[in-house]
Design a protein around this motif. Structure first.
Motif, PDB file in Angstrom:
ATOM      1  N   GLU A 246     -22.494  18.116 -27.664  1.00  0.00           N
ATOM      2  CA  GLU A 246     -21.667  17.256 -28.500  1.00  0.00           C
ATOM      3  C   GLU A 246     -21.399  15.904 -27.822  1.00  0.00           C
ATOM      4  O   GLU A 246     -21.147  14.903 -28.502  1.00  0.00           O
ATOM      5  N   LYS A 247     -21.464  15.867 -26.509  1.00  0.00           N
ATOM      6  CA  LYS A 247     -21.296  14.600 -25.787  1.00  0.00           C
ATOM      7  C   LYS A 247     -22.522  13.705 -25.961  1.00  0.00           C
ATOM      8  O   LYS A 247     -22.422  12.481 -25.843  1.00  0.00           O
TER       9      LYS A 247
ATOM     10  N   GLY B  88     -25.843  15.301 -15.995  1.00  0.00           N
ATOM     11  CA  GLY B  88     -25.379  16.185 -17.055  1.00  0.00           C
ATOM     12  C   GLY B  88     -24.713  17.410 -16.460  1.00  0.00           C
ATOM     13  O   GLY B  88     -24.949  17.780 -15.308  1.00  0.00           O
ATOM     14  N   PHE B  89     -23.875  18.063 -17.243  1.00  0.00           N
ATOM     15  CA  PHE B  89     -23.141  19.228 -16.760  1.00  0.00           C
ATOM     16  C   PHE B  89     -24.077  20.291 -16.190  1.00  0.00           C
ATOM     17  O   PHE B  89     -23.793  20.902 -15.162  1.00  0.00           O
TER      18      PHE B  89
ATOM     19  N   MET C  36     -31.998  15.535 -26.718  1.00  0.00           N
ATOM     20  CA  MET C  36     -30.595  15.945 -26.622  1.00  0.00           C
ATOM     21  C   MET C  36     -30.426  17.123 -25.663  1.00  0.00           C
ATOM     22  O   MET C  36     -29.535  17.139 -24.806  1.00  0.00           O
ATOM     23  N   TYR C  37     -31.299  18.109 -25.794  1.00  0.00           N
ATOM     24  CA  TYR C  37     -31.203  19.334 -24.999  1.00  0.00           C
ATOM     25  C   TYR C  37     -31.307  19.028 -23.511  1.00  0.00           C
ATOM     26  O   TYR C  37     -30.481  19.474 -22.701  1.00  0.00           O
ATOM     27  N   LEU C  38     -32.307  18.243 -23.141  1.00  0.00           N
ATOM     28  CA  LEU C  38     -32.535  17.961 -21.731  1.00  0.00           C
ATOM     29  C   LEU C  38     -31.537  16.947 -21.183  1.00  0.00           C
ATOM     30  O   LEU C  38     -31.329  16.881 -19.959  1.00  0.00           O
TER      31      LEU C  38
END
Length: 470
Positions: free
Chosen positions: A236-237, A73-74, A114-116
């Protein structure tokens, strides 16, 4: 400026004064390692938390283990905290209350998943007011969450713990959520960026989705506009609300000039003279930037505050009545604070009025939509007066006293919770006492990109005050 005690942990370590995007760049360049970033965040948290009281649960060993093999993830490897009202696997969820004994959760909730998935590494969970009902996180036993700008003052609520840790430099970004202003209020109090997204923009846990009127939205508190923009882009991804226009990758100010309404009268109760002056100064700055600004009344019905309080109270009544079934035999409603119990009593006495209140609140989105046909953005203060000192909203006070003080302070933020529209608090003003005074920009549903572009423009033209400054 009054003599105030500031608390922060900014220093020359792996985190430095980097925001989350800056830390991502440093990690990619090999200037620091994930392990070093996590260890620095742990050390900083332990340094400031005795003064702030922001941490609800420590999961440092988990974070250290994850730092050895961080998920993708980013934001991979960026340390963070999660507010203690969402489920994270293996961590208890306590909701800021003593009314039951929280048990480790078997799985991440939808929000945490989603957050992690963005790569963030959780160090633990942060404190909030009981069930998020108060705008100040003051606990009868654990004590208050204090602002790092002045430990004599409240860090706001309900996402107080997250905001205090980000402002103090313990982590660059933390989870927050907002049912009546609880991303924007602590952002305003602690000198941060706090954007409440449009309803449905991000994934939500089942409890939130089951509300008759879904007033809660999740997001983050950050020290820079680009961190908030990057989080929305990355979230959003993972989760895409197909009925909303995408936020996209917002990285700079917009070129278009906007029609901006300004309002300091609030809904029922307005801003103090000092906060009114500070708000009108921001309006002048927007005009200097070429935007068309004019004063306009709020589109809300005069009965909106009463309806919102009644719906808030109805949620408290549901918690009280279902507490044992949801939380097990440890549930003890006598350990709830006076605000929660008072709200539940208010709902019980006025139960016949709840359906009408919900109908009227639901219709508010139509008034908001009509308003935003005339204005792209509305400017208000985030809060009606200066940050109160610790004890002003002490939940051991009588219910009527607490509620009157809450309504006097939180006169602007609930509108977007009801309409579902996005709004962002920015640290654009400082009081005569030297405390941050957030200013709020609201837009029509799905218009987060507009708010972020305007926020970039303001951040660039009028740099935000920093806690490390003299």
């Amino acid at each position: 400026m009054r003599d105030m005690t500031r608390v922060h942990a900014f220093r020359d370590d792996a985190l430095g004064d980097l925001d989350a995007v800056g830390l991502v760049t440093a990690l990619h360049a090999g200037e620091v390692s994930v392990r070093e970033a996590v260890e620095a965040a742990v050390a900083r948290t332990e340094e400031v938390d005795p003064a702030l009281g922001a941490v609800a649960y420590r999961a440092y060993d988990r974070a250290r283990a994850e730092s050895l093999d961080p998920r993708g993830g980013f934001f991979s490897g960026v340390p963070t905290f999660v507010k203690d009202n969402v489920d994270v696997q293996h961590l208890p969820t306590q909701h800021g209350t003593d009314a039951f004994e929280g048990r480790p959760r078997r799985a991440d909730g939808d929000l945490a998943r989603m957050y992690l998935a963005t790569g963030l590494v959780p160090l633990g969970k942060t404190r909030l007011s009981e069930y998020g009902f108060s705008a100040a996180a003051e606990h009868p036993r654990q004590g208050p969450v204090r602002s790092p700008w002045s430990t004599d003052h409240s860090a706001g609520a309900s996402s107080a713990g997250s905001a205090a840790l980000v402002a103090a430099g313990a982590v660059p970004i933390a989870h927050a959520n907002d049912g009546g202003g609880s991303i924007r209020i602590p952002a305003a109090v602690n000198g941060l960026v706090g954007l409440k997204p449009t309803r449905d923009r991000l994934a939500q846990d089942a409890l939130t989705r089951q509300m008759p009127l879904r007033i809660v939205a999740d997001g983050v508190v950050t020290r820079s506009v680009r961190d908030t923009a990057a989080f929305l882009r990355e979230a959003e991804k993972v989760y895409r609300a197909l009925h909303l226009p995408p936020v996209g990758d917002i990285t700079r100010p917009g070129r278009g000039r906007l029609r901006i309404a300004v309002n300091t009268a609030g809904i029922g109760r307005g801003a103090s003279p000092e906060v009114t002056t500070l708000t009108l100064k921001v309006a002048e700055q927007l005009e200097e930037l070429g935007h068309a600004v004019e004063e306009a009344p709020a589109p809300a019905d005069p009965g909106f505050p009463d309806d919102f309080v009644l719906y808030w109270a109805f949620l408290a009544l549901v918690i009280v009545r279902t507490g044992r079934r949801v939380n097990g035999r440890s549930w003890d409603p006598d350990r709830l604070d006076n605000l929660t119990r008072g709200l539940a009593r208010h709902a019980l006495r006025n139960l016949h009025r709840v359906p009408g209140a919900i109908r009227r609140l639901t219709r508010a989105r139509h008034a908001a939509a009509a308003f935003h046909e005339r204005y792209d953005v509305v400017l208000t203060p985030t809060l009606a007066h200066e940050t109160p000192r610790v004890g002003h909203l002490d939940p051991t006070q009588e219910y009527d006293a607490i509620m009157d003080r809450l309504l006097d302070w939180v006169a602007f933020t609930p509108w977007q919770n009801v309409t579902g529209d996005p709004a962002v608090s920015l640290p654009l003003a400082t009081t005569a006492a030297g405390l941050p005074q957030g200013m709020m920009l609201g837009a029509g549903a799905g218009r987060e990109a507009t708010l972020l572009e305007l926020a970039y423009e303001l951040e660039e033209a009028f740099p935000f005050a920093r806690i490390v400054a003299p």
